[in-house]
Design an enzyme around this catalytic site. Structure first.
Site, PDB file in Angstrom:
ATOM      1  N   ASP A  16       0.837  -1.195   0.000  1.00 36.86           N
ATOM      2  CA  ASP A  16       0.000   0.000   0.000  1.00 36.86           C
ATOM      3  C   ASP A  16       0.875   1.249   0.000  1.00 36.86           C
ATOM      4  OD1 ASP A  16      -2.929   1.163   0.916  1.00 36.86           O
ATOM      5  OD2 ASP A  16      -1.294   2.276   1.843  1.00 36.86           O
ATOM      6  N   TYR A  45       3.411  10.275  -1.117  1.00 33.18           N
ATOM      7  CA  TYR A  45       4.537   9.857  -0.266  1.00 33.18           C
ATOM      8  C   TYR A  45       5.848  10.082  -1.008  1.00 33.18           C
ATOM      9  CZ  TYR A  45       0.916   7.034   2.185  1.00 33.18           C
ATOM     10  OH  TYR A  45      -0.208   6.588   2.848  1.00 33.18           O
ATOM     11  N   HIS A  88      -7.784   9.424  -1.782  1.00 32.94           N
ATOM     12  CA  HIS A  88      -7.039   9.470  -0.520  1.00 32.94           C
ATOM     13  C   HIS A  88      -7.746  10.320   0.533  1.00 32.94           C
ATOM     14  CE1 HIS A  88      -2.645   9.503   1.218  1.00 32.94           C
ATOM     15  NE2 HIS A  88      -3.534   9.105   2.102  1.00 32.94           N
ATOM     16  N   SER A 136     -10.646   6.501   1.122  1.00 32.02           N
ATOM     17  CA  SER A 136      -9.854   6.646   2.338  1.00 32.02           C
ATOM     18  C   SER A 136     -10.163   7.995   2.978  1.00 32.02           C
ATOM     19  CB  SER A 136      -8.358   6.562   1.989  1.00 32.02           C
ATOM     20  OG  SER A 136      -7.544   6.839   3.101  1.00 32.02           O
ATOM     21  N   ASN A 137     -10.278   7.995   4.304  1.00 31.15           N
ATOM     22  CA  ASN A 137     -10.501   9.239   5.053  1.00 31.15           C
ATOM     23  C   ASN A 137     -11.787   9.954   4.664  1.00 31.15           C
ATOM     24  OD1 ASN A 137      -7.921   9.361   6.645  1.00 31.15           O
ATOM     25  ND2 ASN A 137      -7.024   9.414   4.590  1.00 31.15           N
ATOM     26  N   LEU A 182      -0.562   0.220  14.188  1.00 35.59           N
ATOM     27  CA  LEU A 182       0.213   0.086  15.424  1.00 35.59           C
ATOM     28  C   LEU A 182       0.312   1.406  16.180  1.00 35.59           C
ATOM     29  CD1 LEU A 182       3.037  -2.337  14.225  1.00 35.59           C
ATOM     30  CD2 LEU A 182       1.074  -2.864  15.692  1.00 35.59           C
ATOM     31  N   LYS A 231       6.935  -0.104  21.838  1.00 39.91           N
ATOM     32  CA  LYS A 231       8.240   0.574  21.733  1.00 39.91           C
ATOM     33  C   LYS A 231       8.350   1.787  22.651  1.00 39.91           C
ATOM     34  CE  LYS A 231       8.418   1.185  17.186  1.00 39.91           C
ATOM     35  NZ  LYS A 231       8.998   1.493  15.855  1.00 39.91           N
ATOM     36  N   TYR A 232       7.216   2.355  23.033  1.00 40.07           N
ATOM     37  CA  TYR A 232       7.235   3.610  23.782  1.00 40.07           C
ATOM     38  C   TYR A 232       6.441   3.443  25.079  1.00 40.07           C
ATOM     39  CZ  TYR A 232       8.593   4.924  19.091  1.00 40.07           C
ATOM     40  OH  TYR A 232       9.220   4.960  17.876  1.00 40.07           O
TER      41      TYR A 232
END
Length: 319
Positions: A51, A56, A127, A157-158, A215, A223-224
């Site tokens: 994806d 980007y 998008h 999307s969105n 995530l 991780k945090y």
């Protein structure tokens, strides 16, 4: 290799392994060589759904947009893997192709095809909604791309639930191709999707849902756990966003993830993605990897099955 159950994208003829590799990092936090390594390892590990988006990574100083698509295209050419990979990309955020006017959608699709080095986009998303362009114009433009053979299937999307429903109404009234996929913000600590009407419209229209930020910018990978982790060496560019989840609720979610992960001998990222994959309407979570070291935990989610009690335990912790 463990047999991976495949999933169909909505009402389309496209089937995938139920994990999408996010291409937002390619050309940004993963250079060309690292991106090639990640793509190689993803496919070797059973993944086949990538994806990206035409925008980007235009936000990076010196970038113009399209860097991710270009790297993916070069990898497809170098490896000869086009027919083994399902490609999703998006239109509306590239600085040269902003918005969803018909002429722009057509031009942006051609530019994406050129960067990807392919003759078709498997799944093409609007998008972000474009309030300046009549939705009828956008719906028709996407459908024409399917008729032209440049796009196999359409996604949104969105968008709000109301606008997704309006897209379907317009498409049915005009005899246009219907969307088959929806890409919302959804994960274990961002659950508005369940109550804002989007899941209901996905269910009623048989849409496959592909959540982004699966995530929570790394938070759900564990991780945090302290604010200082956001500034530690090796922290990602999105670490500060992940730290925002580090409140009582976030810590409760991490505690539940720790329990379930320990029971399975799995990484927190694997459990978080498995929870998301097993939610109603979800076809595959989207997750990105800056390096091959991050991939095993993502790929493990393809075959990790959580019990109903575990799904409920995690949902209750994040309620």
């Amino acid at each position: 290799m463990t047999q991976i159950a495949r999933t169909r994208i909505g009402t389309s003829a496209i089937d995938i392994a139920p994990l999408a590799l996010g291409g937002n990092v390619f050309g940004w936090t993963a250079d060309r060589a690292a991106s090639f390594e990640v793509l190689d390892a993803f496919v070797a590990g059973g993944g086949d759904f990538v994806d990206t988006a035409d925008g980007y990574s235009h936000w990076v100083p010196g970038h113009t947009g399209g860097e991710s698509e270009t790297i993916i295209g070069e990898w497809l050419a170098a490896r000869g893997t086009r027919d083994r990979v399902v490609l999703a990309t998006k239109v509306s955020t590239h600085p040269e192709f902003a918005g969803l006017a018909a002429a722009n959608v057509r031009a942006a699709a051609d530019a994406s095809l050129a960067r990807l080095g392919t003759d078709r986009i498997d799944l093409y998303y609007a998008h972000f909604d474009d309030a300046e362009t009549p939705l009828e114009e956008t719906v028709a433009a996407f459908s024409e791309l399917v008729d032209a053979g440049k796009v196999r299937a359409i996604g949104v999307s969105n968008y709000t639930a109301e606008r997704v429903a309006e897209w379907f109404r317009i498409a049915r009234d005009g005899g246009y191709h219907l969307p088959v996929a929806l890409q919302p913000h959804y994960n274990l600590v961002e659950r508005e999707f369940e109550t804002n009407g989007l899941r209901a419209v996905a269910e009623s229209e048989a849409l496959s849902v592909f959540p982004y930020f699966s995530l929570a910018k790394g938070f759900l990978a564990g991780k945090y756990r302290e604010a200082a982790d956001a500034t530690a060496p090796g922290a990602s560019a999105r670490a500060e966003g992940a730290i925002a989840y580090l409140d009582d609720r976030g810590r409760a979610v991490l505690g539940a993830l720790d329990e379930v992960a320990a029971a399975h001998g799995a990484e927190l990222a694997s459990v978080s993605l498995a929870w998301l994959r097993q939610q109603p309407t979800v076809g595959a979570p989207i997750a990105s990897a800056r390096s091959t070291e991050q991939l095993p935990a993502l790929l493990a989610a393809l075959s990790l099955e959580l019990s109903q009690a575990e799904l409920d335990r995690l949902a209750a912790a994040s309620a």
